[in-house]
Design a protein around this motif. Structure first.
Motif, mmCIF file in Angstrom:
data_model
loop_
_atom_site.group_PDB
_atom_site.id
_atom_site.type_symbol
_atom_site.label_atom_id
_atom_site.label_comp_id
_atom_site.label_asym_id
_atom_site.label_seq_id
_atom_site.Cartn_x
_atom_site.Cartn_y
_atom_site.Cartn_z
ATOM 1 N N VAL A 75 0.846 -1.184 0.000
ATOM 2 C CA VAL A 75 0.000 0.000 0.000
ATOM 3 C C VAL A 75 0.888 1.243 0.000
ATOM 4 C CG1 VAL A 75 -1.734 1.302 1.283
ATOM 5 C CG2 VAL A 75 -1.838 -1.197 1.238
ATOM 6 N N GLU A 76 0.698 2.107 -0.992
ATOM 7 C CA GLU A 76 1.424 3.370 -1.042
ATOM 8 C C GLU A 76 0.830 4.310 -0.012
ATOM 9 O OE1 GLU A 76 4.096 4.236 -2.962
ATOM 10 O OE2 GLU A 76 4.149 2.206 -3.762
ATOM 11 N N LYS A 77 1.700 4.971 0.756
ATOM 12 C CA LYS A 77 1.225 5.844 1.822
ATOM 13 C C LYS A 77 1.474 7.308 1.545
ATOM 14 C CE LYS A 77 1.670 2.292 5.307
ATOM 15 N NZ LYS A 77 2.233 1.895 6.570
ATOM 16 N N GLY A 78 2.018 7.643 0.408
ATOM 17 C CA GLY A 78 2.301 9.038 0.083
ATOM 18 C C GLY A 78 3.547 9.156 -0.778
ATOM 19 N N VAL A 79 3.988 10.381 -0.974
ATOM 20 C CA VAL A 79 5.165 10.660 -1.790
ATOM 21 C C VAL A 79 6.306 11.051 -0.854
ATOM 22 C CG1 VAL A 79 6.105 12.125 -3.621
ATOM 23 C CG2 VAL A 79 3.703 11.449 -3.692
ATOM 24 N N LEU A 80 7.443 10.410 -1.019
ATOM 25 C CA LEU A 80 8.614 10.726 -0.196
ATOM 26 C C LEU A 80 9.202 12.081 -0.560
ATOM 27 C CD1 LEU A 80 10.490 7.294 -0.287
ATOM 28 C CD2 LEU A 80 9.252 8.284 1.657
ATOM 29 N N SER A 81 9.766 12.760 0.426
ATOM 30 C CA SER A 81 10.495 14.012 0.161
ATOM 31 C C SER A 81 11.809 13.714 -0.553
ATOM 32 C CB SER A 81 10.798 14.752 1.463
ATOM 33 O OG SER A 81 9.627 15.205 2.058
#
Length: 161
Positions: A4-10
């Motif tokens: 599950v993707e949880k967001g975009v990394l910095s």
């Protein structure tokens, strides 16, 4: 089970600035942080004289936020020196932040920047302000270049895989 993707990394974020009378697009090397600041909406008072308890208002213009661009200052890094020179001149620049969900760079043609739809972009116009270095024990010399945005920060989300 699928991950599950949880967001975009910095990590993997890239930053470009458009600057100069003859526009130049510079990819910044080793920016350590960017804070955009929050916009605020001015209130225009429209309270009637008959009102006895509470003032009322309608939304007015938006005041763009103040933020900063942070670097671990390296005099051998030309992009750091460019940023500090522009800050010293209190230059107005355009900033293009390419999120880590893509790799394509922006393109400058005839003074205008095109942002590829294969990654998410946040862009804005800002005025840089001069700053001094910070010296702390057991640390690198740093600059946090203050900026006063002159526009909203616009985010164009990735549309192509």
């Amino acid at each position: 089970m699928a991950k599950v993707e949880k967001g975009v990394l910095s990590q993997g974020t890239q930053v470009w600035i458009k600057h100069g009378d003859t526009p130049e697009l510079t990819k910044m090397i080793c920016i350590t942080g960017i804070t955009l600041g929050d916009d605020s909406v001015n209130d225009i008072d429209d309270t009637c004289l008959e009102e006895e308890d509470t003032t009322t208002s309608v939304p007015g213009l938006t005041t763009p936020g103040e933020g900063s661009i942070s670097i671990n200052t390296d005099p051998k890094n030309e992009t750091h020196m460019t940023l500090l020179q522009l800050a010293d001149e209190r230059a107005t620049i355009e900033v293009f932040i390419g999120w880590s969900d893509g790799k394509e760079p922006p393109v400058l043609e005839t003074g205008s920047v095109t942002l590829p739809p294969t990654r998410t972009w946040t862009s804005f116009v800002t005025q840089l302000k001069d700053t001094n270095p910070t010296f702390e024990p057991n640390s690198l010399v740093k600059h946090s270049v203050p900026m006063k945005r002159q526009s909203k920060a616009i985010t164009a989300y990735k549309t192509n895989p």
